[in-house]
Write a protein that holds these residues in place. Structure first.
Motif, short mmCIF file in Angstrom:
data_model
loop_
_atom_site.label_atom_id
_atom_site.label_comp_id
_atom_site.label_asym_id
_atom_site.label_seq_id
_atom_site.Cartn_x
_atom_site.Cartn_y
_atom_site.Cartn_z
N ALA A 5 0.82 -1.08 -0.01
CA ALA A 5 0.12 0.03 0.06
C ALA A 5 0.93 1.34 0.02
N SER A 29 -1.59 -0.82 -4.00
CA SER A 29 -3.00 0.01 -3.88
C SER A 29 -2.51 1.14 -3.36
N TYR A 31 -3.47 5.08 -1.74
CA TYR A 31 -4.63 5.97 -1.01
C TYR A 31 -3.88 7.37 -0.96
N ALA A 37 -6.68 4.85 4.03
CA ALA A 37 -5.90 3.79 4.01
C ALA A 37 -6.06 2.95 5.30
N MET A 49 3.79 -1.28 4.05
CA MET A 49 2.97 0.15 3.81
C MET A 49 3.99 0.93 3.49
#
Length: 227
Positions: A5, A29, A31, A37, A49
């Motif tokens: 992420a 992914s 955000y 998130a 992350m």
């Protein structure tokens, strides 16, 4: 391949990081703020992350705190501007594993991501041989207490390794800073205290009687010999 992420309010940076990491086969992914998130994290945590610090709605530091209340093991890498030294130090204190300054080299980013994933991905690694309850693997940056794997960040592991390498010796905060953050000359003494506190807590989680890391007031910390 890992699920990663990227949380940053700069669209161009999100796209650049995503493209670079997809080249290594990762699933991304993205955000634009911490709240978005955090909602996604609660549904399905990623395997790593990358967090910006300054973001709307929920900044990276608050997001890091929330994540660490749920998950101690997921690697967290902060991105920060060069003039945010205090925030970078605070990020390490509250549980981040690593950080990069913006603008960052994509090659370095990819290398650090690989290192973090390698550290957290060796679930089936055999317990190292040796005498004592504390076992250390330098290859994977992992540590075990009485056979239980400890969910340590890289900096926590480095501090524990340094203490174990000097049994019964007092290690000053300056020495532990150098061991934990060899690439950063501006980490405060307070960061070491925070890391020691988390180390004790994590070992206590598998052995409530652990008292092997001693505070030597006015000097630093010591790991008792024979552990």
């Amino acid at each position: 391949m890992a699920r990663i992420a990227v949380v940053d309010d700069e669209e161009n940076l999100r796209e650049t990081l995503s493209y670079a990491l997809r080249q290594d086969g990762h699933e991304l992914s993205c955000y634009s703020d911490g709240e978005q998130a955090w909602r996604a994290f609660q549904k399905e945590p990623p395997e790593l992350m990358i967090l910006d610090i300054m973001m709307p709605r929920m900044d990276g530091l608050e997001l890091c705190r929330k994540i660490r209340t749920r998950n101690e093991e997921i690697p967290l890498l902060f991105l920060s501007s060069r003039d945010e030294e205090f925030d970078r130090i605070l990020g390490l204190e509250i549980g981040a594993d690593d950080y990069l300054c913006k603008p960052c080299s994509l090659r370095e980013l990819r290398t650090r991501v690989k290192a973090l994933l390698r550290r957290c991905g060796l679930k089936s690694e055999a317990l190292p041989a040796g005498v004592g309850n504390l076992k250390i693997s330098n290859e994977s940056c992992r540590a075990w207490w009485k056979g239980s794997l400890l969910p340590l960040s890289i900096s926590e592991f480095r501090i524990l390794r340094d203490l174990k390498s000097h049994p019964d010796a007092v290690r000053t905060r300056e020495q532990l800073i150098l061991a934990a953050f060899p690439e950063d000359n501006f980490v405060s003494d307070r960061s070491v205290d925070s890391h020691i506190k988390r180390l004790r807590k994590k070992i206590h989680s598998v052995d409530a009687s652990f008292d092997g890391i001693e505070t030597v007031y006015g000097m630093g910390y010591r790991l008792r010999r024979g552990l």
